[in-house]
Design an enzyme around this catalytic site. Sequence first.
Site, PDB file in Angstrom:
ATOM      1  N   ASP A   1       9.147  -1.894   3.362  1.00 11.49           N
ATOM      2  CA  ASP A   1       8.053  -1.501   2.675  1.00 11.49           C
ATOM      3  C   ASP A   1       7.680  -2.511   1.873  1.00 11.49           C
ATOM      4  O   ASP A   1       8.246  -3.724   1.345  1.00 11.49           O
ATOM      5  CB  ASP A   1       8.527  -0.326   1.612  1.00 11.49           C
ATOM      6  CG  ASP A   1       8.975   0.809   2.217  1.00 11.49           C
ATOM      7  OD1 ASP A   1       8.798   0.966   3.703  1.00 11.49           O
ATOM      8  OD2 ASP A   1       9.233   1.916   1.448  1.00 11.49           O
TER       9      ASP A   1
ATOM     10  N   HIS B   1      12.901  -3.701   2.003  1.00  7.44           N
ATOM     11  CA  HIS B   1      11.617  -4.179   1.477  1.00  7.44           C
ATOM     12  C   HIS B   1      11.476  -5.599   2.009  1.00  7.44           C
ATOM     13  O   HIS B   1      12.438  -6.603   1.960  1.00  7.44           O
ATOM     14  CB  HIS B   1      11.657  -4.040   0.081  1.00  7.44           C
ATOM     15  CG  HIS B   1      11.808  -2.804  -0.515  1.00  7.44           C
ATOM     16  ND1 HIS B   1      13.035  -2.011  -0.481  1.00  7.44           N
ATOM     17  CD2 HIS B   1      10.749  -1.865  -0.901  1.00  7.44           C
ATOM     18  CE1 HIS B   1      12.836  -0.765  -0.959  1.00  7.44           C
ATOM     19  NE2 HIS B   1      11.555  -0.640  -1.398  1.00  7.44           N
TER      20      HIS B   1
END
Length: 343
Positions: A155, A300
């Site tokens: 992400d 991430h």
Amino acid sequence: MTKWVWPVAIVCLLTAGCGVSNNKPYHDQRSAQNSHVDEVALADEPSVDSSRMDSKPLASSSIKPTQAPSEAPKATDQPQTTPTVAIPSPSPKTSAKKAAQPEVSKKPSVAVQKNQGHVRISQKKLTLSQLAVKYPDTFKLRGSSQEKKVALTFDDGPDTRFTPKVLDTLKANHVKATFFVLGVKASSHPDVIRRMVNEGHVIGNHSYSHANLPKLTVDKFQNQIMSTESVLQGLIGYAPKLIRPPYGAINEEQVRWVADHHYLIVNWNVDSLDWKSLSADQVLSNIMQQTKPGSIILQHSGGADSQDLSGTVQALEPLIIKLKAAGYTFVTVPELLHVTKSK
């Protein structure tokens, strides 16, 4: 003498009889009134919603509170304070009707209680897990547990600090992943987005500016999704079907909008917690402890300037090696869920 005795005796008998008939009915009627007050107070008690005991709306209710049972004896001790009422002669029928009155007033109050409780339940906001259960075709947390496959997801990218390093590791280990990107960052780093596509990765929509979606109006929510889609479609050639809300947060109205517009919400069931700038060992341990067949793993590839994702980058290759050794196959989210990548 005898002539005067009989009239006096008759007067005495009449006087004694009147004393009994005048006193007894008053005593019985007052006892019945006090008993009636106690019954009304007890009948009204269950109709009070304890959750609203301290609220102002309860004080302004049109229902007048009855005297509590513990205070009822005061009416007996101080009869002069009660208003004068015309008292009919007692009869079994009258007493029965008065005893039945509290029961009649009790039933509607309980029904209202149930109805109010129903309204409160129906208006209660659903949790993310409840939304996933209610909308199984629109809200996904994992893939099938029948296949030993997992999906790596990243992400908050792209950036130029960590995303290229993540891509380097994935390429070296022949693993395809799914990147949920922000519209504002995709606009700033279009070359990184193109590299993701060229190397076989799937792109998903992570909103435009990482907004907390449930706090937005419908128009602003739609703008977050559509603005990102517009940016990505020009870079990757398709409108992503997959949406991951920032923080995983979304409300039911937004879920219905997603369903109506043929998108798919994809959250996760394995959280690396790497956004906390953890070490490689911590990131690796968090993932390995939670991973099962069908897992969607959250990591991430970008974030705030203050975040250090070095642990994510360093843990990635050992993670791939360990999971492959355990018999897992790495796939993209569309492959795991058997859906298309485009809308």
